[in-house]
Scaffold this active site. Structure first.
Site, PDB file in Angstrom:
ATOM      1  N   VAL A   1       3.605  -0.629  13.319  1.00  0.00           N
ATOM      2  CA  VAL A   1       2.555   0.337  13.001  1.00  0.00           C
ATOM      3  C   VAL A   1       1.519  -0.381  12.153  1.00  0.00           C
ATOM      4  O   VAL A   1       1.806  -1.400  11.524  1.00  0.00           O
ATOM      5  CB  VAL A   1       3.101   1.570  12.248  1.00  0.00           C
ATOM      6  CG1 VAL A   1       3.964   2.415  13.155  1.00  0.00           C
ATOM      7  CG2 VAL A   1       3.878   1.142  11.008  1.00  0.00           C
ATOM      8  N   SER A   2       0.298   0.143  12.144  1.00  0.00           N
ATOM      9  CA  SER A   2      -0.789  -0.530  11.444  1.00  0.00           C
ATOM     10  C   SER A   2      -0.755  -0.298   9.943  1.00  0.00           C
ATOM     11  O   SER A   2      -1.121  -1.176   9.161  1.00  0.00           O
ATOM     12  CB  SER A   2      -2.137  -0.083  12.026  1.00  0.00           C
ATOM     13  OG  SER A   2      -2.236  -0.431  13.387  1.00  0.00           O
ATOM     14  N   THR A   3      -0.345   0.892   9.502  1.00  0.00           N
ATOM     15  CA  THR A   3      -0.345   1.219   8.070  1.00  0.00           C
ATOM     16  C   THR A   3       0.995   1.810   7.676  1.00  0.00           C
ATOM     17  O   THR A   3       1.749   2.317   8.517  1.00  0.00           O
ATOM     18  CB  THR A   3      -1.454   2.227   7.733  1.00  0.00           C
ATOM     19  OG1 THR A   3      -1.189   3.471   8.409  1.00  0.00           O
ATOM     20  CG2 THR A   3      -2.813   1.703   8.175  1.00  0.00           C
TER      21      THR A   3
ATOM     22  N   GLN B   1       1.974   5.451   8.617  1.00  0.00           N
ATOM     23  CA  GLN B   1       2.469   5.777   9.944  1.00  0.00           C
ATOM     24  C   GLN B   1       3.972   5.580  10.017  1.00  0.00           C
ATOM     25  O   GLN B   1       4.557   4.827   9.233  1.00  0.00           O
ATOM     26  CB  GLN B   1       1.773   4.915  10.999  1.00  0.00           C
ATOM     27  CG  GLN B   1       0.272   5.145  11.067  1.00  0.00           C
ATOM     28  CD  GLN B   1      -0.416   4.144  11.986  1.00  0.00           C
ATOM     29  OE1 GLN B   1      -0.249   2.935  11.838  1.00  0.00           O
ATOM     30  NE2 GLN B   1      -1.184   4.656  12.936  1.00  0.00           N
TER      31      GLN B   1
ATOM     32  N   GLY C   1       1.555  -3.709   9.974  1.00  0.00           N
ATOM     33  CA  GLY C   1       0.397  -4.595   9.913  1.00  0.00           C
ATOM     34  C   GLY C   1      -0.466  -4.423  11.137  1.00  0.00           C
ATOM     35  O   GLY C   1      -0.008  -3.989  12.199  1.00  0.00           O
TER      36      GLY C   1
END
Length: 240
Positions: A57-59, A62, A86
């Site tokens: 996941v990006s953050t 999430q 990341g």
């Protein structure tokens, strides 16, 4: 007359049996640990089935739960699912890098979507090609991709062609943009700090005996910039 009922002793593998009808129970002392390969830098002990999952996941806000549930439903053991937080555009994804280094021929890597792995078509195509050359199977659930099948291998070639086309289009657009800018009198690159007007003003002020530091402060540039653009510049304040 006394008659003794001598019964044949049960086999040793039936001793301490708790199952109905005296069904044999494997002696715990005879358990043989499963064969595992060296763990190397991989943070988890390798599984016997060599099926690994990767989630990202990006953050931190999430959740990875949806991806993990999908991979478990596809046959992956939750212990062998690597988790990472990341952006996909970052090159430094240590969990993915460590996982890719440990994959070997015959292993299978499962992801929910291909975009969990690659930053772009070019990066994804290179990664898929590298796994294929090493004998590692890649499965993506959303795209129904399995590189162990003929259809999956065809997708690998399509990805490589798309990556090459993407690189060619980026190069073509860049060259067209530079040509259009030059036709309008604009030159690419970083804007110059010292314009012709500033160079003339600096030369005039220095010829009048103004200190270099004062001239640089008034023009809003560094002293080194003036020295570079006004040859044989002498700092009057330093000479005094």
């Amino acid at each position: 007359m006394l008659v003794c009922d001598h019964k044949k002793p049960p086999p040793s593998d039936q001793l301490h049996s708790d199952t109905p009808n005296g069904a044999p129970v494997k002696n715990p002392s005879q358990n043989v640990p499963p064969v595992t390969r060296p763990a190397g830098r991989f943070r988890y002990r390798r599984a016997a089935w060599d099926l690994f999952g990767y989630t990202r996941v990006s953050t931190a806000a999430q959740s990875l739960d949806g991806q993990i549930d999908a991979l478990v439903g596809a046959g992956a053991d939750e212990r062998w699912i690597v988790r990472e937080t990341g952006s996909g555009r970052r090159d430094d994804r240590p969990e993915l890098t460590a996982l890719l280094e440990q994959l070997r021929g015959g292993d299978t890597l499962v992801v929910v979507r291909l975009d969990r792995l690659g930053r772009s078509a070019a990066h994804l195509a290179g990664l898929v090609r590298d796994l294929d050359e090493r004998g590692v199977t890649l499965r993506s659930l959303t795209e129904a991709l399995d590189t162990a099948t003929p259809a999956g291998r065809f997708v690998v070639h399509v990805l490589a062609a798309m990556a090459q086309m993407e690189a060619d289009l980026i190069r073509e657009r860049t060259l067209d943009g530079l040509a259009a800018a030059r036709a309008r009198g604009r030159v690419g690159g970083r804007p110059r700090v010292m314009t012709q007007e500033k160079i003339a003003a600096a030369r005039s002020a220095l010829d009048d005996g103004q200190p270099l530091a004062s001239v640089a402060r008034v023009l809003g540039v560094s002293e080194s910039s003036i020295r570079r653009h006004v040859p044989r510049t002498t700092d009057v304040s330093a000479a005094v």
